[in-house]
Design an enzyme around this catalytic site. Structure first.
Site, PDB file in Angstrom:
ATOM      1  N   LYS A  80       0.839  -1.196   0.000  1.00 35.26           N
ATOM      2  CA  LYS A  80       0.000   0.000   0.000  1.00 35.26           C
ATOM      3  C   LYS A  80       0.878   1.251   0.000  1.00 35.26           C
ATOM      4  O   LYS A  80       1.910   1.298   0.673  1.00 35.26           O
ATOM      5  CB  LYS A  80      -0.893  -0.032   1.234  1.00 35.26           C
ATOM      6  CG  LYS A  80      -1.855   1.126   1.373  1.00 35.26           C
ATOM      7  CD  LYS A  80      -2.651   0.960   2.657  1.00 35.26           C
ATOM      8  CE  LYS A  80      -3.633   2.089   2.862  1.00 35.26           C
ATOM      9  NZ  LYS A  80      -4.388   1.922   4.128  1.00 35.26           N
ATOM     10  N   SER A 155      -9.149   1.585   3.389  1.00 35.88           N
ATOM     11  CA  SER A 155      -8.197   2.361   2.621  1.00 35.88           C
ATOM     12  C   SER A 155      -7.194   1.496   1.855  1.00 35.88           C
ATOM     13  O   SER A 155      -6.427   2.019   1.040  1.00 35.88           O
ATOM     14  CB  SER A 155      -7.435   3.314   3.559  1.00 35.88           C
ATOM     15  OG  SER A 155      -6.713   2.616   4.541  1.00 35.88           O
ATOM     16  N   SER A 179      -9.675  -0.939   7.231  1.00 37.20           N
ATOM     17  CA  SER A 179      -8.960  -0.804   5.969  1.00 37.20           C
ATOM     18  C   SER A 179      -8.211  -2.016   5.458  1.00 37.20           C
ATOM     19  O   SER A 179      -7.784  -2.029   4.311  1.00 37.20           O
ATOM     20  CB  SER A 179      -7.982   0.370   6.061  1.00 37.20           C
ATOM     21  OG  SER A 179      -8.657   1.556   6.353  1.00 37.20           O
TER      22      SER A 179
END
Length: 469
Positions: A80, A155, A179
């Site tokens: 990420k 996220s 997330s």
């Protein structure tokens, strides 16, 4: 192998490389080709690691030379874009951090590399990792590989979409309230948020509120999650929350001498839930009962007294808002997307409300401690609905209209309390979108929830299902 190389899990790829059935170069190239083919539609990958093939050739040379190999030797992984990667851009979903090049890897990245993993790419996220959709001004919106008109979540939505689409076998995401587990549910992969502090957050931003943030693995199999967690866990001498000794495998792991005590619930205390989702949770509980485990429907009164989402909201604004203000100082509104603007415009939580919310968080911890004095595991929903269309801000669920933050109703209690939770695919909704269940354990009982997850994975009606892109 009955599936394409890019749909193999990391464990299988490591075994194939170790036995010289495939080379690291073949594996990395297969995933680069898959990215080239599918990323224009999905927009999950935002930056490629320029040295991925070079590192794959070095890994191949080590295999051929008979050198000692790590457990992930030659296996590509993605990260990420809020997690620092040495020499590879980490832009945090914001023009403010465009072209930012970290000088060193985050602890979590360094540990996967030390096990032989090859960094392949960085994946998309919402601005500052802060929202339930992965969309930002810098790299745009990610799409769900099962249905491009729907979100892969946030996220860590770019990471979940990349793994589901076959662009990566293994990844790292972060989790403040939903997330890691939510995006996994929306794309039908597996992920785990471990006990708070088990995996250091060093090299990851934002950190506020630190006691709610987690970093963890995302993959296509429980065995990959277990392997990755065993590599990631343990203190690094920098993150004070990870100061305790590694606790994996846990002492209170699965015991074959007695059935595990399993409770399951979809509420109350989580907000409304779609009937399709509730049916999948019940089906998972029934599957465990059919395997001989002790299973019953339960309630946790603490979740009804203090709604964890409201507790979270009253606490985190007081700490995240100043962090956002510092990061955006000196930058114009044209560089800020909707969530940064929203956060900066929120009123401060009155100090009395903040203190009461902190006390409510303690009551929630006590409530879960009471539950886990009688049960080993809790089975719940991850999300109240399957993956939704892009841009939806309000939902009508089981006749109740709620805003989009309610998607966090069953996940945020684990961030407020620090409990571990694993997200595992176990069904589909009426529109064919994946539905995961959440497997929750007591603090530091990751071995227990991984064992239960492995049992469920073996009987999952959606095991081995991949999107057709």
């Amino acid at each position: 192998m009955s599936h394409p190389l890019f749909f193999s899990d990391a464990t299988e790829l490591a075994e194939l490389i170790r036995s010289r059935e495939v080379s690291p170069v073949e594996v990395v190239q297969a995933h680069l080709d898959r990215i080239e083919e599918t990323n224009p539609k999905v927009n999950a990958v935002v930056t490629l690691a320029a040295d991925a093939l070079k590192n794959a050739k070095a890994a191949e040379a080590a295999v051929m030379a008979g050198k000692p190999l790590g457990p992930l030797h030659g296996v590509p992984f993605t990260v990420k874009d809020s997690i620092d990667t040495e020499g590879v851009m980490t832009q945090r979903g914001s023009p403010i951090f465009k072209n930012r090049l970290p000088a060193q890897d985050a602890t979590s990245v360094a540990r996967i590399k030390a096990a032989g993993g090859i960094l392949l790419a960085k994946t998309n996220l919402p601005e500052f990792s802060y929202w339930i959709e992965s969309d930002n001004l810098l790299s745009g919106r990610s799409n769900n590989p099962w249905d491009l008109t729907r979100t892969p979540g946030g996220s860590s939505g770019g990471e979940s979409a990349a793994i589901a689409a076959g662009m990566s076998p293994l990844g790292l995401g972060t989790d403040l309230a939903i997330s890691i587990r939510g995006p996994a549910s929306q794309t039908g992969i597996t992920s785990m948020k471990a006990t708070h502090g088990s995996v250091p957050m060093t090299g990851i931003w934002p950190r506020a509120p630190r006691r709610f943030w987690h970093v963890g693995p995302m993959a296509r199999s429980v065995r990959d999650i277990s392997l990755a967690f065993s590599l990631l866990a343990g203190p690094d001498g920098q993150d004070a929350f990870s100061s305790s000794a590694p606790l994996f495998p846990a002492e209170n792991a699965f015991r074959p001498d007695r059935p595990l005590r399993i409770g399951w619930m979809t509420g109350p205390g989580f907000g409304p839930v779609d009937p399709d989702v509730a049916a999948v949770v019940k089906a998972a509980a029934e599957a465990l009962a059919s395997l001989g485990l002790s299973v019953e429907q339960v309630a946790i009164p603490a979740l009804e007294r203090d709604f964890a989402l409201e507790v979270f909201n009253r606490i985190h604004v007081m700490e995240m808002k100043p962090a956002f203000a510092r990061a955006t100082a000196g930058h114009g509104l044209e560089e800020l997307y909707k969530m940064a603007r929203t956060m900066l415009a929120l009123p401060d939580t009155p100090i009395a409300d903040f203190i009461e919310a902190e006390q409510a968080a303690e009551r929630l911890r006590d409530g879960f401690a009471d539950y886990f004095s009688r049960y080993d595991v809790l089975i719940t929903q991850v999300l109240p609905v399957p993956a939704h269309k892009h841009g939806v801000e309000q939902f009508t669920i089981a006749g109740q209209t709620v805003d989009a933050t309610y998607l966090q109703g069953a996940t945020v209690p684990l961030n407020v309390t620090g409990l571990p939770g694993l997200s595992l695919p176990f069904g589909t909704g009426s529109a064919g979108m994946p539905i995961n269940v959440q497997i929750v354990g007591k603090w530091h009982a990751e071995a227990t929830i991984l064992q239960v997850a492995a049992l469920l994975e073996a009987v999952s009606p959606v095991r081995g299902r991949h999107p057709a892109l």
